[in-house]
Scaffold this motif. Structure first.
Motif, PDB file in Angstrom:
ATOM      1  N   GLN A 122      74.494  16.585 -17.671  1.00  0.00           N
ATOM      2  CA  GLN A 122      73.431  16.193 -18.583  1.00  0.00           C
ATOM      3  C   GLN A 122      73.906  16.287 -20.023  1.00  0.00           C
ATOM      4  N   LEU A 123      74.580  17.400 -20.328  1.00  0.00           N
ATOM      5  CA  LEU A 123      75.004  17.650 -21.709  1.00  0.00           C
ATOM      6  C   LEU A 123      76.015  16.612 -22.156  1.00  0.00           C
ATOM      7  N   THR A 124      76.896  16.222 -21.227  1.00  0.00           N
ATOM      8  CA  THR A 124      77.956  15.313 -21.640  1.00  0.00           C
ATOM      9  C   THR A 124      77.558  13.851 -21.467  1.00  0.00           C
ATOM     10  N   SER A 125      76.311  13.601 -21.119  1.00  0.00           N
ATOM     11  CA  SER A 125      75.914  12.203 -20.955  1.00  0.00           C
ATOM     12  C   SER A 125      75.697  11.555 -22.318  1.00  0.00           C
ATOM     13  N   MET A 126      75.818  10.249 -22.341  1.00  0.00           N
ATOM     14  CA  MET A 126      75.645   9.513 -23.590  1.00  0.00           C
ATOM     15  C   MET A 126      74.234   9.684 -24.144  1.00  0.00           C
ATOM     16  N   PHE A 169      70.638  24.727 -36.837  1.00  0.00           N
ATOM     17  CA  PHE A 169      71.487  23.603 -37.242  1.00  0.00           C
ATOM     18  C   PHE A 169      72.838  23.708 -36.533  1.00  0.00           C
ATOM     19  N   ALA A 170      73.372  24.949 -36.519  1.00  0.00           N
ATOM     20  CA  ALA A 170      74.655  25.164 -35.849  1.00  0.00           C
ATOM     21  C   ALA A 170      74.539  24.821 -34.371  1.00  0.00           C
ATOM     22  N   ALA A 171      73.405  25.201 -33.758  1.00  0.00           N
ATOM     23  CA  ALA A 171      73.238  24.930 -32.327  1.00  0.00           C
ATOM     24  C   ALA A 171      73.342  23.436 -32.055  1.00  0.00           C
ATOM     25  N   ILE A 172      72.713  22.643 -32.926  1.00  0.00           N
ATOM     26  CA  ILE A 172      72.725  21.193 -32.687  1.00  0.00           C
ATOM     27  C   ILE A 172      74.140  20.651 -32.785  1.00  0.00           C
ATOM     28  N   TYR A 173      74.834  21.019 -33.882  1.00  0.00           N
ATOM     29  CA  TYR A 173      76.148  20.367 -34.001  1.00  0.00           C
ATOM     30  C   TYR A 173      77.163  20.928 -33.023  1.00  0.00           C
ATOM     31  N   LEU A 178      76.413  21.936 -29.917  1.00  0.00           N
ATOM     32  CA  LEU A 178      76.115  21.244 -28.658  1.00  0.00           C
ATOM     33  C   LEU A 178      76.656  19.823 -28.693  1.00  0.00           C
ATOM     34  N   LEU A 179      76.496  19.195 -29.865  1.00  0.00           N
ATOM     35  CA  LEU A 179      76.977  17.825 -30.004  1.00  0.00           C
ATOM     36  C   LEU A 179      78.488  17.775 -29.788  1.00  0.00           C
ATOM     37  N   PHE A 180      79.185  18.756 -30.352  1.00  0.00           N
ATOM     38  CA  PHE A 180      80.636  18.736 -30.209  1.00  0.00           C
ATOM     39  C   PHE A 180      81.058  19.104 -28.785  1.00  0.00           C
ATOM     40  N   VAL A 181      80.309  20.014 -28.133  1.00  0.00           N
ATOM     41  CA  VAL A 181      80.618  20.315 -26.738  1.00  0.00           C
ATOM     42  C   VAL A 181      80.413  19.050 -25.907  1.00  0.00           C
TER      43      VAL A 181
END
Lengths: 336, 514
Positions: free
Chosen positions: B22-26, B84-88, B90-93
């Motif tokens: 789920q996390l790595t989906s587009m 804010f850190a959580a979002i970016y 997660l985005l980078f993961v």
């Protein structure tokens, strides 16, 4: 020539451009109006209306005058109106619109050049100048693109917004010639702000196309009232054109942000300070990145992606009209 | 058939795998991107502590309910806040989880041949068929040459077909773009951990030695050793500032036009050279960069005690508060008993009216004035250091005015001296110097950040401009001897208007043989 004369000439050029562009806009509007299927067409050929309701199929009906029209197997001709089967009145109006757009563009270019001569520097130092140069690039981008393909149907939707910006520029944002504050005196002004302005110009065209696509898609889906939209390119083609514009503008915006960071480091000591302008440039970048991402995501509809792009354009408007004037930050160059 | 469908249980590993998918989906990446954009906005609408601490504090004071609540939620430090850190992060993961498998696949694809031609080319998005001169193998050779000229990678899986593919750079560029974004993040983090910045206010004629105690403020990254600074000195020889005197432009009168500091830079080995620092022209010291970020006035003040002995004489920086350089500051004289303190304003072009009090109407020194009030008592009550620019009057009493006013008001122009009441001595305003506000900074991550950003830009352009295309050719002998039927089909990665033209062009190259 003294600077005062130059200033008067520059303003004269801008006012003339606005007058000419108003006429161009009217001509383009007339073009679209004359393109619209005539009201009495229903009497003439009732089956035509039936076909016109369905997506894709209406081309066969509306092109009844062309030799190919009778063969149902023939591939659907592109819906962008071929010049030959346009009503003569429409074609004339478009010709007038195009010529006036060229003239208006020349006048805006002259306005910018005279302004540059007047202020003895790169004419991108305050909001008036950003808006003026942005209008110039938008017109140039439109003219340049229209030389390569038939974009007469887009004219109204480019000239209209440009006129709006020029009007706001010369009334609300107008600033007398002034020197730059020290932090703006850099070669990066020419690099960073020029590319930013160009990028916004192309985004503007992309947003116009995106908006047209959304309307067109709704009309194709719901079979709304017949209008000039039926003679514009079909939704798929509009979406592709919108994407093409964004594909050009997005890397330019990326460059703008990078160049801005390099300059910020030189002028303010740190390449990223989360100054409101930087925040919004970042937001714009992320939103347009999301648009490109959404377009490549299977299972996301193209229209949702285009909505994101329009959201990005809304951010551009905020970044210019709101951040410059109302937010406290280091990019306080509105000149107001 | 009545039994409910029994779904396989996922189990712990299954759930982790599911969450990872789920996390790595587009879609998730898209959602996170939009969330990141939204989350960045409050940082522009609320004052940020890292940018303007005073304005932030003022905002919180002005909004009794919302202020402390928003403060707890991190709205005044958005870009350092956990959410804010959580979002970016997660985005980078998500980005890494997406890009790494894609890199593997792409690497594999680049080293394998284009796939076998499908049996029915006419089913492909673009397809053309024509008849040309020549035997099938001659035709295949010609088409192979054409395709190679068009920079296709060509392979023949059998005698009657060709498989060709090009545009691998699209995916390469896309991957480079995403990987380079990681480089940008690493560069930013590196700079945060190992970078530092310090600010110095340096009046003309004084020398700054690069040691920790000489900094007015010093903010090191967590991994910085602040005792290990380069031993250089900077002497400020001159500070030139120009302001707009022409009042024709709206809002332009009094705007700064030029700041320029002439300094003598002496490196650790004692080599001295004259160096200029201006806005947009920082001074590179080798291990740090000196930026000229501010300027102001340092009135030179001399204080004498009752015996006429000089107890204080120095250029004392006053901090500008507005665009016209109405500046506030303090003169602290610990050498008298009790200690004397003066607080007030320096006005480069002074006007004092009842409504606004003392203020300056132009940033340059047209009519410099020093407006002070005087105090006596203890300067540093608990021995702790105080800001140089404000006077802590908690344990001080104001000197009374001569005409019965409760507060003595002193107004001095250059060269003037004021006799303090009760034989306490005198204060003289000798003249005014400018000071330079220097900021010295290092950011070891900036090269990585810039390099990565440019790499990302390059990758982005490639991924947007290059088209990934596959072309398949199938030939069979025509009914006429010596003629061949050529069937060409094209397949593009995503919708590609030009595919039909591409196929047409491939065939046109063979036109002479029709």
């Amino acid at each position: 020539m003294t600077d005062t004369t130059l200033a008067q000439l520059s303003n004269l050029a801008v006012y003339s451009a606005m007058a000419v562009l108003t006429l161009a806009m009217t001509a383009y509007a007339l073009y679209l109006a004359r393109l619209a299927p005539a009201r009495d067409a229903t009497v003439e050929a009732p089956e035509r209306e039936l076909v016109a309701a369905g997506p894709g199929a209406d081309t066969v009906g509306s092109d009844a005058g062309t030799p190919d029209a009778g063969t149902p197997q023939a591939p659907a001709p592109p819906r962008a109106p071929a010049r030959e089967d346009e009503p003569v009145g429409a074609r004339k109006a478009a010709g007038v619109g195009w010529t006036l757009t060229l003239l208006g563009t020349l006048l805006v270019v002259a306005g910018v050049a005279l302004r540059a001569a007047e202020v003895h520097r790169w004419p991108l130092g305050n909001m008036y100048e950003f808006a003026l140069v942005g209008s110039m690039f938008t017109l140039l981008a439109y003219v340049g693109w229209a030389l390569r393909r038939d974009l007469r149907w887009l004219g109204l939707f480019v000239v209209g917004p440009v006129l709006l910006v020029l009007g706001a520029a010369i009334t609300v944002w107008y600033t007398d010639a002034s020197e730059l504050m020290p932090s703006l005196r850099s070669v990066w002004l020419a690099i960073h702000v020029t590319v930013a302005t160009m990028s916004v110009a192309v985004f503007t065209i992309g947003a116009a196309l995106g908006g047209l696509y959304l309307v067109q898609q709704r009309m194709e889906g719901g079979g709304g009232p017949r209008s000039f939209m039926a003679r514009l390119p079909e939704a798929r083609a509009l979406e592709r054109l919108a994407y093409a514009a964004h594909v050009v503008a997005f890397p330019m915006w990326t460059f703008t942000v990078i160049a801005g960071a390099i300059w910020a480091r030189q002028a303010w000591g740190s390449y990223w300070n989360w100054d409101p302008k930087e925040v919004w440039s970042f937001v714009i970048w992320v939103v347009y990145a999301a648009y490109l991402h959404a377009r490549a995501t299977t299972g996301w509809s193209r229209s949702n992606a285009v909505w994101i792009a329009l959201g990005g354009f809304a951010c551009i408007i905020v970044n210019f009209a709101v951040v410059n004037v109302y937010f406290v930050g280091q990019h306080s160059y509105s000149g107001l | 058939m009545t039994d409910a469908v029994v779904q396989p249980r996922l189990g712990a590993v299954g759930w982790v795998r599911y969450a990872w998918r789920q996390l790595t989906s587009m879609r998730t990446a898209l959602f996170l991107l939009l969330l990141l954009a939204v989350a960045a906005v409050p940082g522009s609408t609320f004052p940020q502590r890292s940018i303007d601490a005073a304005r932030t504090a003022q905002w919180i004071t002005d909004h009794q309910t919302a202020g402390p609540l928003l403060d707890r939620l991190g709205f005044f430090e958005v870009y350092a806040s956990p959410w804010f850190a959580a979002i970016y992060l997660l985005l980078f993961v998500s980005l890494i989880g997406c890009v790494v498998p894609r890199t593997r696949i792409h690497w594999h694809q680049m080293r394998t041949r284009p796939p076998r031609a499908p049996r029915r080319l006419e089913r492909l998005a673009a397809h053309r068929e024509t008849e040309v001169d020549g035997a099938p193998d001659e035709v295949l050779d010609r088409l192979r040459a054409t395709l190679q000229r068009r920079r296709y990678r060509v392979h023949a899986h059998d005698d009657s077909t060709l498989s060709a593919e090009k545009g691998y750079l699209k995916e390469s560029g896309n991957l480079v773009f995403h990987l380079a974004l990681i480089g940008v993040l690493v560069g930013v983090a590196w700079g945060h951990l190992l970078g530092w910045k310090g600010d110095v206010i340096l009046p003309v004629g004084q020398t700054f030695a690069n040691t920790l105690i000489r900094y007015d403020t010093f903010s090191p990254g967590p991994w910085v050793d602040p005792t290990d600074l380069d031993p250089y000195t900077i002497r400020l020889d001159a500070m030139d500032v120009e302001f707009e005197r022409d009042d024709t432009g709206r809002g332009q009168f009094g705007m700064p036009r030029d700041f320029r500091a002439t300094t003598t830079f002496t490196d650790g080995d004692g080599r001295a050279q004259e160096r200029e620092i201006a806005v947009n022209h920082p001074l590179e010291t080798g291990h740090g960069t000196v930026f000229l970020l501010g300027n102001g006035y340092a009135p030179h003040v001399t204080v004498r005690d009752g015996d006429g002995t000089v107890v204080y004489t120095d250029a004392t920086p006053f901090l500008p508060e507005d665009d016209n350089y109405t500046s506030v500051g303090a003169v602290k004289v610990p050498g008298t008993d009790p200690a004397l303190g003066f607080a007030g304003f320096f006005l480069p072009t002074g006007v004092i009216d009842d409504e606004r009090g003392p203020h300056s109407v132009f940033p340059d020194t047209v009519d410099p004035q020093l407006a002070l009030t005087a105090f006596e008592g203890t300067l540093f009550p608990d021995g702790s250091p105080r800001s140089v620019y404000t006077l802590d009057t908690e344990e001080m009493t104001p000197l009374p005015g001569g005409d019965g006013a409760d507060q003595l008001r002193i107004l001095l122009r250059p060269g003037q001296t004021f006799e303090l009441p009760g034989g306490r001595g005198s204060i003289t305003f000798d003249g005014v110097e400018r000071f330079a506000g220097l900021s010295i900074r290092t950011d070891p991550g900036k090269t990585l950040t810039l390099g990565s950003a440019l790499l990302a830009l390059g990758g982005l352009v490639l991924s947007l401009v290059v088209r990934r295309r596959r072309v398949f050719v199938r030939v069979r002998p025509a009914d006429t001897a010596g003629r061949t039927v050529v069937s060409v089909g094209g397949l593009a990665k995503d919708d590609d208007e030009g595919m039909d033209d591409e196929i047409a062009a491939v065939l046109t190259a063979d036109e002479g043989h029709r």
